[in-house]
Each structure stands twice: as structure tokens, then as C-alpha cells.
Design a protein around this motif. Structure first.
Motif, PDB file in Angstrom:
ATOM      1  N   LEU A 239       0.805  -1.219   0.000  1.00 47.45           N
ATOM      2  CA  LEU A 239       0.000   0.000   0.000  1.00 47.45           C
ATOM      3  C   LEU A 239       0.840   1.273   0.000  1.00 47.45           C
ATOM      4  O   LEU A 239       0.365   2.322  -0.428  1.00 47.45           O
ATOM      5  N   THR A 240       2.056   1.191   0.519  1.00 46.07           N
ATOM      6  CA  THR A 240       2.800   2.441   0.743  1.00 46.07           C
ATOM      7  C   THR A 240       4.066   2.591  -0.100  1.00 46.07           C
ATOM      8  O   THR A 240       4.571   3.702  -0.224  1.00 46.07           O
ATOM      9  N   GLU A 241       4.594   1.502  -0.672  1.00 45.48           N
ATOM     10  CA  GLU A 241       5.819   1.613  -1.483  1.00 45.48           C
ATOM     11  C   GLU A 241       5.451   2.057  -2.904  1.00 45.48           C
ATOM     12  O   GLU A 241       4.367   1.742  -3.388  1.00 45.48           O
ATOM     13  N   PRO A 242       6.366   2.773  -3.595  1.00 44.11           N
ATOM     14  CA  PRO A 242       6.081   3.174  -4.976  1.00 44.11           C
ATOM     15  C   PRO A 242       5.873   1.944  -5.862  1.00 44.11           C
ATOM     16  O   PRO A 242       6.586   0.953  -5.718  1.00 44.11           O
ATOM     17  N   ARG A 243       4.880   2.020  -6.749  1.00 36.52           N
ATOM     18  CA  ARG A 243       4.603   0.910  -7.667  1.00 36.52           C
ATOM     19  C   ARG A 243       5.203   1.249  -9.036  1.00 36.52           C
ATOM     20  O   ARG A 243       4.678   2.136  -9.732  1.00 36.52           O
ATOM     21  N   PRO A 244       6.257   0.559  -9.430  1.00 33.03           N
ATOM     22  CA  PRO A 244       6.912   0.889 -10.702  1.00 33.03           C
ATOM     23  C   PRO A 244       5.967   0.773 -11.902  1.00 33.03           C
ATOM     24  O   PRO A 244       6.062   1.573 -12.838  1.00 33.03           O
ATOM     25  N   GLU A 245       5.018  -0.189 -11.863  1.00 28.98           N
ATOM     26  CA  GLU A 245       4.136  -0.358 -13.030  1.00 28.98           C
ATOM     27  C   GLU A 245       3.100   0.753 -13.135  1.00 28.98           C
ATOM     28  O   GLU A 245       2.411   0.891 -14.146  1.00 28.98           O
ATOM     29  N   TYR A 246       2.943   1.552 -12.063  1.00 31.24           N
ATOM     30  CA  TYR A 246       2.020   2.688 -12.098  1.00 31.24           C
ATOM     31  C   TYR A 246       2.798   3.989 -11.865  1.00 31.24           C
ATOM     32  O   TYR A 246       2.444   4.797 -10.992  1.00 31.24           O
ATOM     33  N   ASN A 247       3.886   4.191 -12.606  1.00 30.92           N
ATOM     34  CA  ASN A 247       4.655   5.441 -12.510  1.00 30.92           C
ATOM     35  C   ASN A 247       5.101   5.784 -11.095  1.00 30.92           C
ATOM     36  O   ASN A 247       5.058   6.945 -10.685  1.00 30.92           O
ATOM     37  N   ASP A 248       5.486   4.746 -10.334  1.00 25.82           N
ATOM     38  CA  ASP A 248       5.933   4.939  -8.948  1.00 25.82           C
ATOM     39  C   ASP A 248       4.868   5.552  -8.035  1.00 25.82           C
ATOM     40  O   ASP A 248       5.173   6.177  -7.011  1.00 25.82           O
ATOM     41  N   MET A 249       3.608   5.352  -8.402  1.00 26.01           N
ATOM     42  CA  MET A 249       2.509   5.823  -7.545  1.00 26.01           C
ATOM     43  C   MET A 249       2.520   5.036  -6.221  1.00 26.01           C
ATOM     44  O   MET A 249       2.791   3.842  -6.207  1.00 26.01           O
ATOM     45  N   ARG A 250       2.234   5.751  -5.105  1.00 23.79           N
ATOM     46  CA  ARG A 250       2.000   5.062  -3.826  1.00 23.79           C
ATOM     47  C   ARG A 250       0.483   5.021  -3.638  1.00 23.79           C
ATOM     48  O   ARG A 250      -0.156   6.080  -3.552  1.00 23.79           O
ATOM     49  N   LEU A 251      -0.074   3.819  -3.563  1.00 23.33           N
ATOM     50  CA  LEU A 251      -1.538   3.699  -3.548  1.00 23.33           C
ATOM     51  C   LEU A 251      -2.153   4.427  -2.352  1.00 23.33           C
ATOM     52  O   LEU A 251      -3.201   5.063  -2.476  1.00 23.33           O
TER      53      LEU A 251
END
Ligand SMILES: *Cc1c(COP(=O)(O)O)cnc(C)c1O
Length: 427
Positions: A239-251
Motif C-alpha cells: 500500500l505504501t511503497e512506490p509501484r513501478p508499473e504505475y509510474n511509482d505511484m504510492r496507492l
């Protein structure tokens, strides 16, 4: 609608649903399609990047399913919900978002047998441990918590019936441990109990049971209460780490108080895949419209049947929180005052053989392993679902040799009672 918050039955019929914008259809159409056409390349890119809400592919979202999701979220008082293929799929996606190998779930022992299997076998094979709380009181949950605990998990009204948990007491234990409190509300439904009001951070459903109510469609739901602070806790990297597949978004940053539901959708459903079919979503939407009527009738019938059984000479005990002398009667009055549900157990003086004979003699009741149907259902756990367990294990699971479990339907109660009466005489 008026400015007043609509009542439960109004929400059950209207929440999430509008006349279809293209055809005017009043009932929610079944969008039986796998995929959705993009407006243009930029629209597609924004959908894939989670910059815009919209439909791509029915594994992840579908307009029929979206109505079911909004309806369940409304009835439970959550910020968002996710509908999936079954109750077990809801549990899998929930813990997939929370757990990493070496972490543990503190769970009640009084749970649906399938859930106990899922936690003990498949979840352990993922490296997710489970620590069972031995008692029903808040302290027995506190005793099991350690630094690797990532969730506390109970059923509000617990299988195999009769047990109403101390939801608020256990919610305080979870809060003190800084982990989300997860409540399976399948047996109660939001008509009887809304766990979010009593401290639940996530509410789970097998929609297969009373929510669907007719024994014809599988489904599950995850409701996000929007109450848990993922960033502050720091224990939940998905939930809190950047998601590389979503442009480093943090959910957790991007979706605030809906982050958990979004996480289960865009990571859980995306990668694990247990989507509900639009056809089943439609069946469940339709059933939920009558949830209040059905649950009240289920509960009223169950109380009358429990009283009948309690006064029958062949019956040694009845475990139903609706009965005034039941140990869970007070908890029932606090958490689900409109009724104590429709699933309960009783014991026969004639033991194992009488249990088998009773099931054989019943004519209106169906002998099967389900609950929450319009029809009255019966099972003798010791000779069926629990037959592989030792006698001690059977008793610990509330399925001793003499135990009969019923799920009381919404037929005329006089017919339900007269069926039990004739079968008890034969047994
Ligand atoms: C049936 C049930 C489940 C599992 O749901 P499925 O839809 O059968 O996968 C989970 N919890 C409870 C309390 C249940 O009764």
C-alpha cells in the motif's frame, strides 16, 4: 432523493444503481462483455496508468459488478468495495495485500471450516502464519499478537452458529497493535450488524450465503472502511511503497481512504484473477434488494424454531443467541438486536445415531453443506463435514457427535416446525 440519509431498505434497492444511460433500462443490465473500447490512445494510457477511472477488462472492473460494489459499500458504511468470485477469493485478496512471508494473522478459532482450512493450509504454504486465539474474549486475541502480526480476523456472528463475538473489545486489541481489524460479516449481513460502526477496518463477505440468499450464485466482497492509516503504520509495503508499473505511484497517497479497496483491485484482481461474472453480480444485486425482508423473516423463523427445539424432549441443548438464557444473548442485543441470524446448532439426546436418523427423516429440509438459502437446510457435521476429525477435534470445533446444524429458511414456520417434529419422532 431527500436530504435525509436513506434507510437501509432504500439503500438496498437503490444504492449504486441508476437507469441505464444508453437504453433507459431500469433494472441493472448484465454487461456480459470481457473488454471495453477506449476513446483514444490517451484515454487508454490514462486508464492503464490509474490516472482516470474507467473500464478496461472485466477481470478488473465491469459496470454490472460496479453496481454490486457500490451497493455493498453503502450498506456496510464503507468508502469502497470490491466484488470477487467467492468469499474465499475475498479473503485471499485481502491477505495478499497485507501479508509477506514470516508475518502472521491472529484469527478466531470460531470460524467457517473452509476458512480454517484456507488459513491452515494454503496460507501457510505462502509463508503467512496464523495464530489462533483460544478464547472468544479480547484478551485471548491480545495474547497471540507479536511484532509480526499484520491483521486480526474474526467473524461477527460466528460459525457454526450461536456465537456473537465481542467486536468492539477485539477492535481495541487490533488498534493497540496497530494492525487492521478484519471482520467477516457473512452470517449477520449488514441488515443485522454493521461492523464498521464497531471498529472494523475491513469487512469481508461471502455473498454466496444470505446476501445472495437463494443458493444460486457464488460471490464475495471486500469492503474498505477507510479507517486504517497505512502510511502511519509503515507495515504494509504493497500500500505504501512506490509501484513501478504505475509510474511509482504510492496507492495509500493516491487513493486515501479507498486505498485498500483499490489495492485489492489493481494488484490483487489484476494478478491473482478471481473476478466475479457479470451474470452472478446481477443475481446478487437483485437478491440484495430484498435483504431486509428476507433476513427479518429468517431471524423470526429461527427464533420460533429454536424455542420449539428447546422444549422438545429429544433435544438436549440448543445454542442460539436469540434465546434469553443463551450465553451470547447480551452480545446479540448489543451487536445485532434485530435478530440473531438463522444458523444455529442443537444436540440430540440420542447422540450420533439420532443425528443421522433426524437428517434422514426430514422432508422439507435439504441435507447439504451450505447456509443462507431461502430453503431450510440441515447437516450433521460429525457424519459429513467433520467426519475426518477425532472426537476431541470434533468437540473443539463445535461439531460433537450429537450436534445438528440448521440454517432456517423463509418458508412458513409452521411447516418447518412440523417437519422437525415428525423427524424427531422417527429419530
Ligand atoms: C461460506 C463462507 C465463506 C466462504 O465463502 P465462499 O463464497 O463459499 O467462498 C467465508 N466465510 C463464511 C462465514 C462463510 O459462511
Amino acid at each position: 432523493m431527500s436530504e435525509n440519509t436513506p434507510g437501509f431498505d432504500t439503500l438496498a434497492i437503490h444504492a449504486g444503481a441508476k437507469p441505464d444511460p444508453t437504453t433507459g433500462a431500469r433494472a441493472t443490465p448484465i454487461y456480459q462483455t470481457t473488454s471495453f473500447v477506449f476513446e483514444d490512445v490517451d484515454h487508454a494510457a490514462s486508464l492503464f496508468g490509474l490516472q482516470a477511472f474507467g473500464n478496461i477488462y472485466t477481470r478488473i472492473t465491469n459496470p454490472t459488478t460496479a453496481v454490486l460494489e457500490e451497493r455493498v459499500a453503502n450498506l456496510e458504511g464503507g468508502t469502497a468495495a470490491l466484488a470477487v468470485a467467492s468469499g474465499h477469493a475475498a479473503q485471499l485478496l485481502t491477505f495478499h495485500a497485507l501479508m509477506t512471508p514470516g508475518c502472521n494473522i491472529v484469527a478466531s478459532r470460531r470460524m467457517y471450516g473452509g476458512t480454517i482450512n484456507q488459513l491452515n493450509h494454503s496460507f501457510k504454504s505462502f509463508g503467512w502464519d496464523v495464530k489462533w486465539a483460544d478464547g472468544l474474549d479480547a484478551q485471548s486475541f491480545a495474547d497471540q499478537i507479536n511484532e509480526n502480526t499484520r491483521a486480526v480476523f474474526i467473524e461477527s456472528v460466528a460459525n457454526p452458529g450461536g456465537v456473537v463475538m465481542d467486536i468492539e473489545g477485539i477492535s481495541i486489541v487490533a488498534k493497540e497493535a496497530g494492525v487492521p481489524f478484519i471482520v467477516d460479516n457473512t452470517m449477520a449481513t449488514p441488515y443485522l450488524c454493521q461492523p464498521v460502526k464497531h471498529g472494523a477496518d475491513i469487512v469481508l463477505h461471502s455473498l454466496t450465503k444470505f446476501m445472495g440468499g437463494h443458493g444460486n450464485s457464488m460471490g464475495g466482497a471486500i469492503v474498505d472502511a477507510g479507517t486504517f492509516d497505512w502510511l502511519a503504520s509503515g507495515k504494509y509495503p504493497m500500500l505504501t511503497e512506490p509501484r513501478p508499473e504505475y509510474n511509482d505511484m504510492r496507492l495509500s497517497e493516491a487513493f486515501g481512504n479507498m486505498a485498500f479497496a483499490i489495492c485489492c483491485r489493481v494488484l490483487g484482481l489484476r494478478d491473482l484473477g478471481p473476478a466475479i461474472s457479470p451474470q452472478n453480480a446481477f443475481m446478487l444485486i437483485t437478491s440484495i434488494e430484498t435483504l431486509g425482508l428476507r433476513m427479518q423473516r429468517h431471524c423470526d423463523n429461527a427464533l420460533k424454531v429454536a424455542k420449539f427445539l428447546q422444549s422438545h424432549p429429544a433435544v438436549s441443548w440448543v445454542s442460539y443467541a436469540g434465546l434469553a438464557n443463551d450465553p451470547f444473548h447480551q452480545a446479540h442485543q448489543k451487536y445485532c438486536p434485530k435478530g440473531a441470524g438463522a444458523v444455529f446448532t442443537f444436540g440430540l439426546k440420542g447422540g450420533y445415531e439420532a443425528g443421522v436418523e433426524l437428517v434422514k427423516g426430514l422432508e422439507l429440509f435439504s441435507h447439504l453443506a451450505n447456509i443462507g438459502d431461502t430453503r431450510s437446510l440441515v447437516i450433521h457435521p460429525a457424519s459429513t463435514t467433520h467426519r475426518q476429525l477425532s472426537d476431541d477435534q470434533k468437540s473443539a470445533a463445535g461439531a460433537g457427535r450429537d450436534v445438528v446444524r440448521v440454517s432456517i429458511g423463509i418458508e412458513d414456520v409452521a411447516d418447518i416446525i412440523s417437519d422437525l417434529k415428525q423427524a424427531l419422532e422417527k429419530a
